[in-house]
Design an enzyme around this catalytic site. Sequence first.
Site, mmCIF file in Angstrom:
data_model
loop_
_atom_site.group_PDB
_atom_site.id
_atom_site.type_symbol
_atom_site.label_atom_id
_atom_site.label_comp_id
_atom_site.label_asym_id
_atom_site.label_seq_id
_atom_site.Cartn_x
_atom_site.Cartn_y
_atom_site.Cartn_z
ATOM 1 N N SER A 140 18.430 8.517 1.509
ATOM 2 C CA SER A 140 17.149 9.227 1.411
ATOM 3 C C SER A 140 17.090 10.323 0.210
ATOM 4 O O SER A 140 17.706 11.173 0.229
ATOM 5 C CB SER A 140 16.718 9.085 2.512
ATOM 6 O OG SER A 140 15.320 9.484 2.388
ATOM 7 N N TYR A 153 14.789 12.957 10.812
ATOM 8 C CA TYR A 153 15.208 12.678 10.316
ATOM 9 C C TYR A 153 15.564 13.379 9.484
ATOM 10 O O TYR A 153 16.371 13.043 8.496
ATOM 11 C CB TYR A 153 13.382 11.938 9.907
ATOM 12 C CG TYR A 153 13.939 11.086 8.591
ATOM 13 C CD1 TYR A 153 14.302 9.830 8.938
ATOM 14 C CD2 TYR A 153 13.903 11.162 7.482
ATOM 15 C CE1 TYR A 153 14.712 8.405 7.955
ATOM 16 C CE2 TYR A 153 14.271 10.220 6.065
ATOM 17 C CZ TYR A 153 14.523 8.207 6.558
ATOM 18 O OH TYR A 153 14.938 8.487 5.994
HETATM 19 N N1 LIG Z 1 10.864 3.399 3.868
HETATM 20 C C1 LIG Z 1 11.199 3.956 2.812
HETATM 21 O O1 LIG Z 1 10.413 4.714 2.507
HETATM 22 C C2 LIG Z 1 12.407 5.132 2.509
HETATM 23 C C3 LIG Z 1 12.965 6.018 1.934
HETATM 24 C C4 LIG Z 1 14.180 6.165 2.248
HETATM 25 C C5 LIG Z 1 15.397 6.075 2.628
HETATM 26 N N2 LIG Z 1 15.123 5.126 3.584
HETATM 27 C C6 LIG Z 1 15.824 4.027 4.350
HETATM 28 O O2 LIG Z 1 16.035 2.936 3.968
HETATM 29 C C7 LIG Z 1 16.103 1.695 5.562
HETATM 30 C C8 LIG Z 1 16.035 0.646 5.620
HETATM 31 O O3 LIG Z 1 14.794 1.394 5.863
HETATM 32 P P1 LIG Z 1 13.741 -0.077 5.526
HETATM 33 O O4 LIG Z 1 12.691 1.545 4.638
HETATM 34 O O5 LIG Z 1 13.784 -0.937 4.687
HETATM 35 O O6 LIG Z 1 12.847 -0.168 7.053
HETATM 36 P P2 LIG Z 1 12.571 -1.528 8.144
HETATM 37 O O7 LIG Z 1 11.884 -1.263 8.989
HETATM 38 O O8 LIG Z 1 12.212 -2.479 7.209
HETATM 39 O O9 LIG Z 1 14.676 -1.412 8.329
HETATM 40 C C9 LIG Z 1 15.071 -1.012 9.231
HETATM 41 C C10 LIG Z 1 15.450 -1.820 9.430
HETATM 42 O O10 LIG Z 1 16.071 -1.301 10.944
HETATM 43 C C11 LIG Z 1 16.659 -1.785 11.964
HETATM 44 N N3 LIG Z 1 16.877 -1.266 12.928
HETATM 45 C C12 LIG Z 1 16.431 0.068 13.792
HETATM 46 N N4 LIG Z 1 17.496 0.338 14.575
HETATM 47 C C13 LIG Z 1 18.021 -0.117 14.804
HETATM 48 C C14 LIG Z 1 19.021 -0.269 15.636
HETATM 49 N N5 LIG Z 1 19.778 0.497 16.891
HETATM 50 N N6 LIG Z 1 20.193 -1.494 15.595
HETATM 51 C C15 LIG Z 1 20.323 -2.828 14.751
HETATM 52 N N7 LIG Z 1 18.813 -2.240 13.560
HETATM 53 C C16 LIG Z 1 17.898 -2.267 13.664
HETATM 54 C C17 LIG Z 1 14.895 -2.153 11.939
HETATM 55 O O11 LIG Z 1 14.960 -3.503 12.969
HETATM 56 C C18 LIG Z 1 14.279 -2.548 10.382
HETATM 57 O O12 LIG Z 1 15.390 -4.092 10.249
HETATM 58 C C19 LIG Z 1 16.916 3.512 5.839
HETATM 59 O O13 LIG Z 1 17.495 3.800 7.014
HETATM 60 C C20 LIG Z 1 15.818 4.248 5.552
HETATM 61 O O14 LIG Z 1 15.517 5.309 6.865
HETATM 62 C C21 LIG Z 1 13.662 3.877 4.024
#
Ligand SMILES: NC(=O)c1ccc[n+]([C@@H]2O[C@H](COP(=O)([O-])OP(=O)(O)OC[C@H]3O[C@@H](n4cnc5c(N)ncnc54)[C@H](O)[C@@H]3O)[C@@H](O)[C@H]2O)c1
Length: 257
Positions: A140, A153
């Site tokens: 991130s 976070y």
């Molecule tokens: N969306 C943003 O702005 C952003 C920015 C920077 C980094 N990220 C990172 O991207 C990654 C994906 O997130 P996203 O934004 O696609 O959101 P998202 O919620 O769509 O995806 C996260 C996924 O992780 C799964 N998850 C959560 N806890 C879990 C567990 N204990 N076991 C198995 N699966 C689990 C959720 O069910 C979900 O499908 C994350 O690591 C997040 O920190 C997101």
Amino acid sequence: MGRLEGTRAIVTGAGSGIGRAVAQRFTAEGAQVLGVVRNPRDVKLLEAEGIAVIIGDVADYETAHRAVETAAVRFGGLDVYVANAGLWDFSKRVEKQSPGELKAGFDEIFGVNLLGALYGAHAALPRLRDSGGSVIVTGSNACFRAGGGGALYTASKFALRGMVMQLAKEFAPVRVNGVAPGATNTGLSGPSAFGQQDRAMNLDAVRMSAMADHMLLGRISQPEEHCGLYVTLASKTESSYVTGAMLLSDGGLTISV
Ligand SMILES: NC(=O)c1ccc[n+]([C@@H]2O[C@H](COP(=O)([O-])OP(=O)(O)OC[C@H]3O[C@@H](n4cnc5c(N)ncnc54)[C@H](O)[C@@H]3O)[C@@H](O)[C@H]2O)c1
């Protein structure tokens, strides 16, 4: 011919957001993909797209072990482990958390964002040594700067970047890298310890608009926009000399503040 023909991959958090986009793109590039999802409702959707699925909690070692064994049986081995599952904290300030919430939130957020990735890397390593494969984590902008979330976070993502660097040393020649997205249009949720398990980041229009204002490119990204970096890192030919790296895909946020 796709860029990942013959590649056998695991993607955690494949049921939604960035993980889903990566699983779909890897498949389109010719890879065989096993998705790890938390929610049983995501299984049918992924299977209909030719993506194998297991259900599990990445904070349990058993999930990583089962994912690697399932990929080995179904695909005959493993080339890439993408540790993508994650939880946010909706920037909840520390002073607004009781000591009990702080501990439970820490356990949940670090359990998924850091320990989940470490478990995956650990379970996958023997197969990756066999195949000359690699680990990719989803970092991130919060791997590099404050303000991308609350203390839990941000600390979890800084720690994840440290983990990538250390594992790159320990696992070489198995490569260990990360992609660090900036604000992305997903329903990223938070820990149940904070009552945030059913919240979705992109349902908060005010927050999303404020985030867009911080981006050099002036907008939030879509999950698909990060996928090219995952493909490049997963490829044994296109990034064969890259390890220990956390590649930014953040619309210029990190250099602009
Ligand atoms: N969306 C943003 O702005 C952003 C920015 C920077 C980094 N990220 C990172 O991207 C990654 C994906 O997130 P996203 O934004 O696609 O959101 P998202 O919620 O769509 O995806 C996260 C996924 O992780 C799964 N998850 C959560 N806890 C879990 C567990 N204990 N076991 C198995 N699966 C689990 C959720 O069910 C979900 O499908 C994350 O690591 C997040 O920190 C997101």
